[in-house]
Design a protein around this motif. Structure first.
Motif, PDB file in Angstrom:
ATOM      1  N   GLY A  57      35.316  -3.762  17.194  1.00 15.60           N
ATOM      2  CA  GLY A  57      34.129  -4.548  16.904  1.00 15.60           C
ATOM      3  C   GLY A  57      33.121  -4.392  18.019  1.00 15.60           C
ATOM      4  O   GLY A  57      33.225  -3.499  18.861  1.00 15.60           O
ATOM      5  N   LEU A  58      32.153  -5.287  18.040  1.00 17.64           N
ATOM      6  CA  LEU A  58      31.072  -5.207  19.015  1.00 17.64           C
ATOM      7  C   LEU A  58      31.457  -5.878  20.325  1.00 17.64           C
ATOM      8  O   LEU A  58      32.099  -6.923  20.339  1.00 17.64           O
ATOM      9  CB  LEU A  58      29.817  -5.859  18.457  1.00 17.64           C
ATOM     10  CG  LEU A  58      29.223  -5.198  17.218  1.00 17.64           C
ATOM     11  CD1 LEU A  58      28.014  -5.985  16.725  1.00 17.64           C
ATOM     12  CD2 LEU A  58      28.832  -3.753  17.515  1.00 17.64           C
ATOM     13  N   ALA A  59      31.042  -5.259  21.408  1.00 21.84           N
ATOM     14  CA  ALA A  59      31.257  -5.807  22.748  1.00 21.84           C
ATOM     15  C   ALA A  59      29.910  -5.938  23.451  1.00 21.84           C
ATOM     16  O   ALA A  59      28.994  -5.145  23.228  1.00 21.84           O
ATOM     17  CB  ALA A  59      32.165  -4.884  23.551  1.00 21.84           C
ATOM     18  N   SER A  60      29.814  -6.955  24.276  1.00 18.49           N
ATOM     19  CA  SER A  60      28.647  -7.133  25.125  1.00 18.49           C
ATOM     20  C   SER A  60      29.156  -7.444  26.528  1.00 18.49           C
ATOM     21  O   SER A  60      30.356  -7.499  26.753  1.00 18.49           O
ATOM     22  CB  SER A  60      27.766  -8.271  24.600  1.00 18.49           C
ATOM     23  OG  SER A  60      28.515  -9.471  24.505  1.00 18.49           O
ATOM     24  N   TYR A  61      28.254  -7.645  27.467  1.00 18.46           N
ATOM     25  CA  TYR A  61      28.685  -8.000  28.811  1.00 18.46           C
ATOM     26  C   TYR A  61      27.923  -9.221  29.296  1.00 18.46           C
ATOM     27  O   TYR A  61      26.870  -9.565  28.781  1.00 18.46           O
ATOM     28  CB  TYR A  61      28.555  -6.824  29.778  1.00 18.46           C
ATOM     29  CG  TYR A  61      27.150  -6.322  30.005  1.00 18.46           C
ATOM     30  CD1 TYR A  61      26.380  -6.836  31.035  1.00 18.46           C
ATOM     31  CD2 TYR A  61      26.613  -5.325  29.210  1.00 18.46           C
ATOM     32  CE1 TYR A  61      25.095  -6.371  31.262  1.00 18.46           C
ATOM     33  CE2 TYR A  61      25.347  -4.845  29.435  1.00 18.46           C
ATOM     34  CZ  TYR A  61      24.586  -5.373  30.460  1.00 18.46           C
ATOM     35  OH  TYR A  61      23.330  -4.912  30.681  1.00 18.46           O
ATOM     36  N   TYR A  62      28.490  -9.879  30.278  1.00 15.71           N
ATOM     37  CA  TYR A  62      27.908 -11.110  30.797  1.00 15.71           C
ATOM     38  C   TYR A  62      28.335 -11.309  32.242  1.00 15.71           C
ATOM     39  O   TYR A  62      29.285 -10.693  32.699  1.00 15.71           O
ATOM     40  CB  TYR A  62      28.333 -12.310  29.951  1.00 15.71           C
ATOM     41  CG  TYR A  62      29.764 -12.763  30.154  1.00 15.71           C
ATOM     42  CD1 TYR A  62      30.042 -14.055  30.566  1.00 15.71           C
ATOM     43  CD2 TYR A  62      30.839 -11.895  29.948  1.00 15.71           C
ATOM     44  CE1 TYR A  62      31.348 -14.481  30.766  1.00 15.71           C
ATOM     45  CE2 TYR A  62      32.135 -12.314  30.134  1.00 15.71           C
ATOM     46  CZ  TYR A  62      32.385 -13.605  30.552  1.00 15.71           C
ATOM     47  OH  TYR A  62      33.669 -14.022  30.749  1.00 15.71           O
ATOM     48  N   GLY A  63      27.672 -12.155  32.944  1.00 12.50           N
ATOM     49  CA  GLY A  63      28.019 -12.466  34.327  1.00 12.50           C
ATOM     50  C   GLY A  63      28.909 -13.687  34.375  1.00 12.50           C
ATOM     51  O   GLY A  63      28.609 -14.645  35.075  1.00 12.50           O
ATOM     52  N   GLY A  67      23.944  -2.210  26.123  1.00 11.77           N
ATOM     53  CA  GLY A  67      24.044  -3.665  26.023  1.00 11.77           C
ATOM     54  C   GLY A  67      25.129  -4.135  25.077  1.00 11.77           C
ATOM     55  O   GLY A  67      26.024  -4.845  25.453  1.00 11.77           O
ATOM     56  N   VAL A  68      25.033  -3.736  23.806  1.00  9.55           N
ATOM     57  CA  VAL A  68      26.031  -4.080  22.799  1.00  9.55           C
ATOM     58  C   VAL A  68      26.506  -2.789  22.162  1.00  9.55           C
ATOM     59  O   VAL A  68      25.702  -1.995  21.695  1.00  9.55           O
ATOM     60  CB  VAL A  68      25.456  -5.028  21.709  1.00  9.55           C
ATOM     61  CG1 VAL A  68      26.489  -5.336  20.650  1.00  9.55           C
ATOM     62  CG2 VAL A  68      24.939  -6.318  22.345  1.00  9.55           C
ATOM     63  N   VAL A  69      27.833  -2.572  22.173  1.00 10.47           N
ATOM     64  CA  VAL A  69      28.399  -1.330  21.659  1.00 10.47           C
ATOM     65  C   VAL A  69      29.635  -1.628  20.823  1.00 10.47           C
ATOM     66  O   VAL A  69      30.240  -2.681  20.955  1.00 10.47           O
ATOM     67  CB  VAL A  69      28.781  -0.356  22.802  1.00 10.47           C
ATOM     68  CG1 VAL A  69      27.550   0.047  23.603  1.00 10.47           C
ATOM     69  CG2 VAL A  69      29.840  -0.947  23.707  1.00 10.47           C
ATOM     70  N   ARG A  87      28.347 -14.403  16.741  1.00  7.55           N
ATOM     71  CA  ARG A  87      29.015 -13.890  15.542  1.00  7.55           C
ATOM     72  C   ARG A  87      29.020 -12.362  15.530  1.00  7.55           C
ATOM     73  O   ARG A  87      28.023 -11.725  15.846  1.00  7.55           O
ATOM     74  CB  ARG A  87      28.332 -14.411  14.299  1.00  7.55           C
ATOM     75  CG  ARG A  87      28.926 -13.842  13.018  1.00  7.55           C
ATOM     76  CD  ARG A  87      28.265 -14.402  11.813  1.00  7.55           C
ATOM     77  NE  ARG A  87      28.917 -15.678  11.544  1.00  7.55           N
ATOM     78  CZ  ARG A  87      28.568 -16.502  10.587  1.00  7.55           C
ATOM     79  NH1 ARG A  87      27.551 -16.217   9.818  1.00  7.55           N
ATOM     80  NH2 ARG A  87      29.213 -17.623  10.393  1.00  7.55           N
ATOM     81  N   GLY A  88      30.179 -11.798  15.197  1.00  5.31           N
ATOM     82  CA  GLY A  88      30.309 -10.354  15.077  1.00  5.31           C
ATOM     83  C   GLY A  88      30.797  -9.652  16.324  1.00  5.31           C
ATOM     84  O   GLY A  88      31.146  -8.482  16.284  1.00  5.31           O
ATOM     85  N   ARG A  89      30.847 -10.349  17.446  1.00  4.35           N
ATOM     86  CA  ARG A  89      31.329  -9.726  18.679  1.00  4.35           C
ATOM     87  C   ARG A  89      32.789 -10.089  18.907  1.00  4.35           C
ATOM     88  O   ARG A  89      33.206 -11.211  18.620  1.00  4.35           O
ATOM     89  CB  ARG A  89      30.493 -10.157  19.871  1.00  4.35           C
ATOM     90  CG  ARG A  89      29.065  -9.676  19.700  1.00  4.35           C
ATOM     91  CD  ARG A  89      28.274  -9.778  20.950  1.00  4.35           C
ATOM     92  NE  ARG A  89      26.872  -9.496  20.625  1.00  4.35           N
ATOM     93  CZ  ARG A  89      25.869  -9.853  21.371  1.00  4.35           C
ATOM     94  NH1 ARG A  89      26.082 -10.487  22.503  1.00  4.35           N
ATOM     95  NH2 ARG A  89      24.646  -9.569  21.007  1.00  4.35           N
ATOM     96  N   VAL A  90      33.565  -9.131  19.411  1.00  2.95           N
ATOM     97  CA  VAL A  90      34.992  -9.369  19.616  1.00  2.95           C
ATOM     98  C   VAL A  90      35.345  -9.592  21.079  1.00  2.95           C
ATOM     99  O   VAL A  90      36.390 -10.176  21.380  1.00  2.95           O
ATOM    100  CB  VAL A  90      35.860  -8.218  19.052  1.00  2.95           C
ATOM    101  CG1 VAL A  90      35.734  -8.139  17.549  1.00  2.95           C
ATOM    102  CG2 VAL A  90      35.548  -6.897  19.708  1.00  2.95           C
ATOM    103  N   ILE A  91      34.494  -9.147  21.995  1.00  5.87           N
ATOM    104  CA  ILE A  91      34.807  -9.281  23.417  1.00  5.87           C
ATOM    105  C   ILE A  91      33.524  -9.277  24.237  1.00  5.87           C
ATOM    106  O   ILE A  91      32.536  -8.637  23.856  1.00  5.87           O
ATOM    107  CB  ILE A  91      35.761  -8.143  23.877  1.00  5.87           C
ATOM    108  CG1 ILE A  91      36.401  -8.460  25.220  1.00  5.87           C
ATOM    109  CG2 ILE A  91      35.067  -6.796  23.866  1.00  5.87           C
ATOM    110  CD1 ILE A  91      37.568  -7.541  25.562  1.00  5.87           C
TER     111      ILE A  91
END
Length: 100
Positions: free
Chosen positions: A23-29, A91-93, A71-75
């Motif tokens: 699914g989709l992944a993003s990153y955060y601090g 950013g989102v992959v 919604r839609g992101r897994v991690i």
């Protein structure tokens, strides 16, 4: 009969945490020390290790937070993990996960 089902459930239940997903992944601090390879996942146990794959890059990160809440992101990955995975520009992959 019920005892057999209970035993079967007890054996299978921990194995369900080691399933693969994508699914989709993003990153955060998020939480954790700067530079740590950590991530946020909704259901995987805290402290468990997750293997994340994206475009030929593979990293292992530790679950230390809950999320993502989009919604839609897994991690959600820490900045260090996202940088190691090579996804900072996007950013989102779309990624695949495998855990233990």
């Amino acid at each position: 009969m019920n005892r057999k089902l209970l035993i079967l459930f007890a054996i299978i239940s921990p194995l369900s945490c080691a399933h693969a997903e994508s699914g989709l992944a993003s990153y955060y601090g998020g939480r954790g020390h700067s530079g740590e390879m950590t991530c946020a996942h909704r259901t995987r146990p805290m402290g468990s290790m997750v293997t994340v794959k994206y475009r030929g890059h593979t990293i292992r990160c530790r679950v230390n937070d809950r999320g993502p809440f989009v919604r839609g992101r897994v991690i959600d990955l820490s900045v260090s993990a996202a940088r190691a995975l090579g996804m900072m520009g996007a950013g989102v992959v779309k990624v695949s996960l495998d855990g233990s």
